[in-house]
Design a protein around this motif. Structure first.
Motif, short mmCIF file in Angstrom:
data_model
loop_
_atom_site.label_atom_id
_atom_site.label_comp_id
_atom_site.label_asym_id
_atom_site.label_seq_id
_atom_site.Cartn_x
_atom_site.Cartn_y
_atom_site.Cartn_z
N CYS A 165 -8.32 -2.12 -2.16
CA CYS A 165 -7.44 -1.77 -0.88
C CYS A 165 -6.28 -2.34 -0.76
O CYS A 165 -5.40 -2.31 0.02
CB CYS A 165 -8.15 -2.22 0.66
N THR A 166 -5.56 -3.19 -1.98
CA THR A 166 -4.44 -3.88 -1.78
C THR A 166 -3.37 -2.92 -1.66
O THR A 166 -3.20 -1.87 -2.36
CB THR A 166 -4.15 -4.57 -3.11
N VAL A 167 -2.19 -3.55 -0.59
CA VAL A 167 -1.01 -2.65 -0.37
C VAL A 167 0.10 -3.89 -0.37
O VAL A 167 -0.31 -5.01 -0.48
CB VAL A 167 -1.01 -2.04 1.06
N ASP A 168 1.11 -3.45 -0.19
CA ASP A 168 2.40 -4.28 -0.29
C ASP A 168 2.59 -4.17 1.05
O ASP A 168 3.13 -3.19 1.61
CB ASP A 168 3.39 -4.10 -1.26
N VAL A 189 -1.53 -7.50 0.24
CA VAL A 189 -2.32 -7.84 1.52
C VAL A 189 -3.65 -6.82 1.44
O VAL A 189 -3.44 -5.63 0.75
CB VAL A 189 -1.75 -7.33 2.92
N LYS A 190 -4.83 -7.33 1.55
CA LYS A 190 -5.94 -6.62 1.50
C LYS A 190 -6.14 -5.97 2.84
O LYS A 190 -6.19 -6.29 3.97
CB LYS A 190 -7.12 -7.41 1.41
N SER A 191 -5.83 -4.39 2.78
CA SER A 191 -5.82 -3.58 4.00
C SER A 191 -7.00 -3.41 4.71
O SER A 191 -7.22 -2.88 5.76
CB SER A 191 -5.04 -2.17 3.65
N CYS A 192 -8.29 -3.93 4.05
CA CYS A 192 -9.54 -3.68 4.68
C CYS A 192 -10.01 -4.61 5.89
O CYS A 192 -10.72 -4.52 6.59
CB CYS A 192 -10.93 -3.65 3.59
N THR A 193 -9.21 -5.93 5.78
CA THR A 193 -9.13 -6.98 6.70
C THR A 193 -7.92 -7.12 7.68
O THR A 193 -7.71 -8.10 8.07
CB THR A 193 -9.69 -8.16 6.18
N GLY A 216 -7.50 -11.95 -7.41
CA GLY A 216 -7.99 -11.58 -6.26
C GLY A 216 -8.23 -9.98 -6.31
O GLY A 216 -8.99 -9.45 -5.27
N ASN A 217 -8.24 -9.51 -7.47
CA ASN A 217 -8.60 -7.92 -7.56
C ASN A 217 -9.74 -7.97 -8.67
O ASN A 217 -9.25 -8.53 -9.82
CB ASN A 217 -7.27 -7.11 -8.08
N ARG A 276 -0.99 -4.76 -6.55
CA ARG A 276 -0.84 -6.06 -6.93
C ARG A 276 0.05 -6.58 -8.07
O ARG A 276 0.87 -7.54 -7.86
CB ARG A 276 -2.30 -6.90 -6.83
N ALA A 277 0.13 -5.90 -9.23
CA ALA A 277 0.78 -6.06 -10.23
C ALA A 277 2.22 -6.01 -9.98
O ALA A 277 3.01 -6.82 -10.28
CB ALA A 277 0.22 -5.24 -11.61
N HIS A 278 2.48 -5.13 -9.28
CA HIS A 278 3.85 -4.89 -8.66
C HIS A 278 4.48 -6.14 -7.96
O HIS A 278 5.49 -6.54 -8.30
CB HIS A 278 4.10 -3.66 -7.72
#
Length: 164
Positions: free
Chosen positions: A50-53, A59-63, A134-135, A112-114
């Motif tokens: 769920c990682t977004v920037d 940031v993990k968008s699921c939490t 973390g991924n 995340r790589a970005h």
């Protein structure tokens, strides 16, 4: 529970909506905004699907509650394409180096790589592995993911040099 008005910039576009303050960002993105790149995996922030920037941070968008990011600038994997809609460098390198198998983790990996390459434009293999820790991926064994990120760094650095 009453809904709150939410304003965000997602992938460069201003968006607005109504959401309960307890609504998780991943659900707001997928259900309300129909942005389905970020995936729901573990729902505990352990897998990274769920990682977004958000405002320059992975940031993990699921939490993350949507109320916490009201007014934020969010980038998902969809926002990493080129202006013409073609694959961006990271997306293309993941394809070229087969940094995916089932593809479930891929959007979070690429996002995340970005951020990793924004923080460290010329990472070593060890720095890539640490930065991506973390991924999780259950299919690839990570070697091709590392190759894809390294190749992306090389390509982005070459583009930057050519532009200067």
């Amino acid at each position: 529970m009453s809904k709150m008005h939410v304003k965000l910039t997602v992938n460069g576009k201003q968006v607005e909506g109504l959401a309960e303050p307890r609504t998780l960002l991943i659900h707001f993105l997928r259900e309300d905004l129909k942005i389905t790149g970020p995936h729901i995996g573990c729902e505990t922030s352990h897998c990274g699907a769920c990682t977004v920037d958000i405002d320059g941070k992975s940031v993990k968008s699921c939490t993350t509650f949507v109320a916490q990011v009201n007014g934020a600038d969010i980038t998902t994997v969809e926002g990493l394409t080129n202006d013409d809609g073609s694959l961006g460098v990271l997306q293309e390198m993941f394809r070229e180096h087969h940094g995916l198998q089932c593809g479930f983790c891929t959007p979070g990996m690429i996002t995340r790589a970005h951020r990793l390459l924004q923080e460290n434009p010329n990472p070593t293999e060890e720095e890539i592995r640490f930065g991506m820790a973390g991924n999780l991926c259950r299919c690839t064994g990570y070697q091709n993911i590392v190759k894809a990120i390294s190749a992306s760094a090389d390509m982005l650095n070459a583009q930057k040099e050519a532009a200067e």
